[in-house]
Design a protein around this motif. Structure first.
Motif, mmCIF file in Angstrom:
data_model
loop_
_atom_site.group_PDB
_atom_site.id
_atom_site.type_symbol
_atom_site.label_atom_id
_atom_site.label_comp_id
_atom_site.label_asym_id
_atom_site.label_seq_id
_atom_site.Cartn_x
_atom_site.Cartn_y
_atom_site.Cartn_z
ATOM 1 N N GLY A 191 0.778 -1.232 0.000
ATOM 2 C CA GLY A 191 0.000 0.000 0.000
ATOM 3 C C GLY A 191 0.808 1.281 0.000
ATOM 4 O O GLY A 191 0.283 2.342 0.363
ATOM 5 N N ILE A 192 2.063 1.241 -0.427
ATOM 6 C CA ILE A 192 2.857 2.465 -0.570
ATOM 7 C C ILE A 192 2.368 3.185 -1.828
ATOM 8 O O ILE A 192 2.387 2.606 -2.921
ATOM 9 C CB ILE A 192 4.365 2.140 -0.704
ATOM 10 C CG1 ILE A 192 4.873 1.398 0.536
ATOM 11 C CG2 ILE A 192 5.162 3.413 -0.951
ATOM 12 C CD1 ILE A 192 4.980 2.197 1.786
ATOM 13 N N PRO A 193 1.916 4.448 -1.719
ATOM 14 C CA PRO A 193 1.277 5.104 -2.857
ATOM 15 C C PRO A 193 2.195 5.405 -4.042
ATOM 16 O O PRO A 193 1.753 5.421 -5.183
ATOM 17 C CB PRO A 193 0.731 6.406 -2.248
ATOM 18 C CG PRO A 193 1.486 6.593 -0.971
ATOM 19 C CD PRO A 193 1.861 5.245 -0.492
ATOM 20 N N ASN A 194 3.486 5.659 -3.796
ATOM 21 C CA ASN A 194 4.415 5.969 -4.889
ATOM 22 C C ASN A 194 5.677 5.127 -4.707
ATOM 23 O O ASN A 194 6.686 5.592 -4.172
ATOM 24 C CB ASN A 194 4.758 7.463 -4.890
ATOM 25 C CG ASN A 194 5.503 7.882 -6.151
ATOM 26 O OD1 ASN A 194 6.208 7.084 -6.768
ATOM 27 N ND2 ASN A 194 5.357 9.148 -6.531
ATOM 28 N N PRO A 195 5.650 3.870 -5.142
ATOM 29 C CA PRO A 195 6.791 2.971 -4.913
ATOM 30 C C PRO A 195 8.109 3.486 -5.473
ATOM 31 O O PRO A 195 9.153 3.324 -4.843
ATOM 32 C CB PRO A 195 6.357 1.677 -5.620
ATOM 33 C CG PRO A 195 4.869 1.724 -5.617
ATOM 34 C CD PRO A 195 4.529 3.172 -5.800
ATOM 35 N N GLN A 196 8.080 4.118 -6.668
ATOM 36 C CA GLN A 196 9.330 4.592 -7.276
ATOM 37 C C GLN A 196 9.998 5.653 -6.402
ATOM 38 O O GLN A 196 11.222 5.644 -6.226
ATOM 39 C CB GLN A 196 9.063 5.166 -8.681
ATOM 40 C CG GLN A 196 8.750 4.122 -9.741
ATOM 41 C CD GLN A 196 7.283 3.663 -9.694
ATOM 42 O OE1 GLN A 196 6.473 4.211 -8.929
ATOM 43 N NE2 GLN A 196 6.949 2.671 -10.505
ATOM 44 N N ARG A 197 9.203 6.561 -5.836
ATOM 45 C CA ARG A 197 9.778 7.598 -4.980
ATOM 46 C C ARG A 197 10.261 6.998 -3.671
ATOM 47 O O ARG A 197 11.369 7.292 -3.208
ATOM 48 C CB ARG A 197 8.742 8.691 -4.700
ATOM 49 C CG ARG A 197 9.282 9.843 -3.856
ATOM 50 C CD ARG A 197 8.213 10.868 -3.571
ATOM 51 N NE ARG A 197 7.157 10.297 -2.733
ATOM 52 C CZ ARG A 197 6.047 10.951 -2.403
ATOM 53 N NH1 ARG A 197 5.817 12.178 -2.873
ATOM 54 N NH2 ARG A 197 5.131 10.386 -1.640
#
Length: 330
Positions: free
Chosen positions: A140-146
């Motif tokens: 549930g991490i909203p922005n995995p790349q960041r």
């Protein structure tokens, strides 16, 4: 029929302190099947942390048998070869209590998840990166790349705990130990993490062992629950059965101590006496007996065992049969 993932049978853990032996865990039996969420509830000092080390294959029990996925790991202090033991440890994911203390402040989030994959899988660098991003999205991490490039201090407590869960899931373990996974979080984030554990269990069918002191967490999450007191399981039952039909005096006393709706202004129930320190535990007899002195000695067993009082419902010692709260009629 569900597959048995890990079994602990009649586990004892004894520590040597100078010239005396201290028994931290006594006669603990746990069978975790595929897809189970098994709650273990107990106060600080009850022996939960020692039991976690045993389940995680880091503490050798002084007696008993541990079986993981059909293979006997320990049997009365006889262990597998170190290489085999390391392989079995890979089957057990660990979610720690304090995510900030669990994560390395000098490594990025991506590097910390990648480290588990580097040591325990054959994936190449590109495949590991893809797996890390997949895990961050899964929890549930909203922005995995960041988040991949961030450091632990840049994340909130809830996000850090999600990262710890991602690390635990990285090698797709069939068994996950969640050791007080919500204690360091506020109530709203606690609920989100518990929902996430339920989602992971439903998706992966991993067996989850939930260690906590919070009966509310157990009620919301677990399928079965064991109540631990002074190094022993005093009651084991399906979660609904435990809350609607508790038997052991300690379990009943705990539930009686919880504030109820409409009880404003009323005094809370207090369990008489104090928690016994491990060095002073009696060798025989009911360990809860000193806290219910109005129950006669004859109503306790000299060597209390677990009695099945219903389907899957076990209670230690015969004192439950005639237990009543002080001041009530027997």
């Amino acid at each position: 029929m569900s597959k048995a993932m890990i079994q602990l049978d009649h586990i004892d853990v004894t520590f040597q302190q100078k010239k005396r032996q201290i028994q931290a865990v006594k006669d603990v039996t746990i069978h975790i099947n595929e897809g189970d969420i098994y709650g273990i509830v107990g106060y600080s000092g009850a022996g939960k942390s020692t039991l976690v080390r045993v389940i995680n294959l880091l503490q050798v029990p002084s007696a008993g048998t541990i079986t993981v996925d059909g293979d006997v790991i320990y049997q009365d202090q006889v262990t597998l070869k170190p290489a085999t033991l390391r392989e079995k440890r890979r089957d057990i994911g660990m979610i720690f209590q304090d995510p900030l203390a669990s994560l390395n402040p000098l490594m990025t989030i991506g590097a910390q998840i990648d480290e588990a994959l580097l040591y325990h899988t054959d994936l190449d660098e590109k495949q590991r990166t893809e797996r890390v991003l997949e895990l961050l999205a899964q929890v549930g991490i909203p922005n995995p790349q960041r988040t991949f490039k961030q450091y632990p201090h840049e994340l909130s407590g809830g996000m850090r705990q999600r990262v710890v869960i991602a690390i635990a899931l990285s090698c797709k373990p069939p068994i996950i130990i969640a050791d007080e996974p919500t204690t360091a979080l506020d109530v709203t984030i606690q609920a989100q993490i518990l929902d996430l554990l339920n989602e992971i269990q439903a998706e992966t069918q991993s067996g989850i062992i939930l260690i906590t002191h919070d009966l509310g967490v157990v009620a919301e999450t677990a399928d079965r629950v064991a109540v631990m007191y002074a190094g022993q399981f005093v009651e084991i039952a399906p979660v609904e059965e435990l809350f609607t039909n508790p038997k052991h005096p300690y379990t009943r006393s705990l539930l009686q101590s919880i504030p109820q709706a409409g009880s404003e202004g009323q005094e809370l129930h207090v369990i008489e006496g104090t928690v016994p320190p491990l060095p002073s535990l009696p060798r025989t007899g009911c360990r809860f007996a000193p806290r219910i002195p109005w129950i006669s000695a004859e109503e306790h067993e000299e060597n209390p065992t677990l009695h099945e009082v219903g389907k899957g419902h076990f209670v230690r010692c015969t004192c439950y049969k005639n237990f009543h709260f002080e001041g009530e009629e027997a």
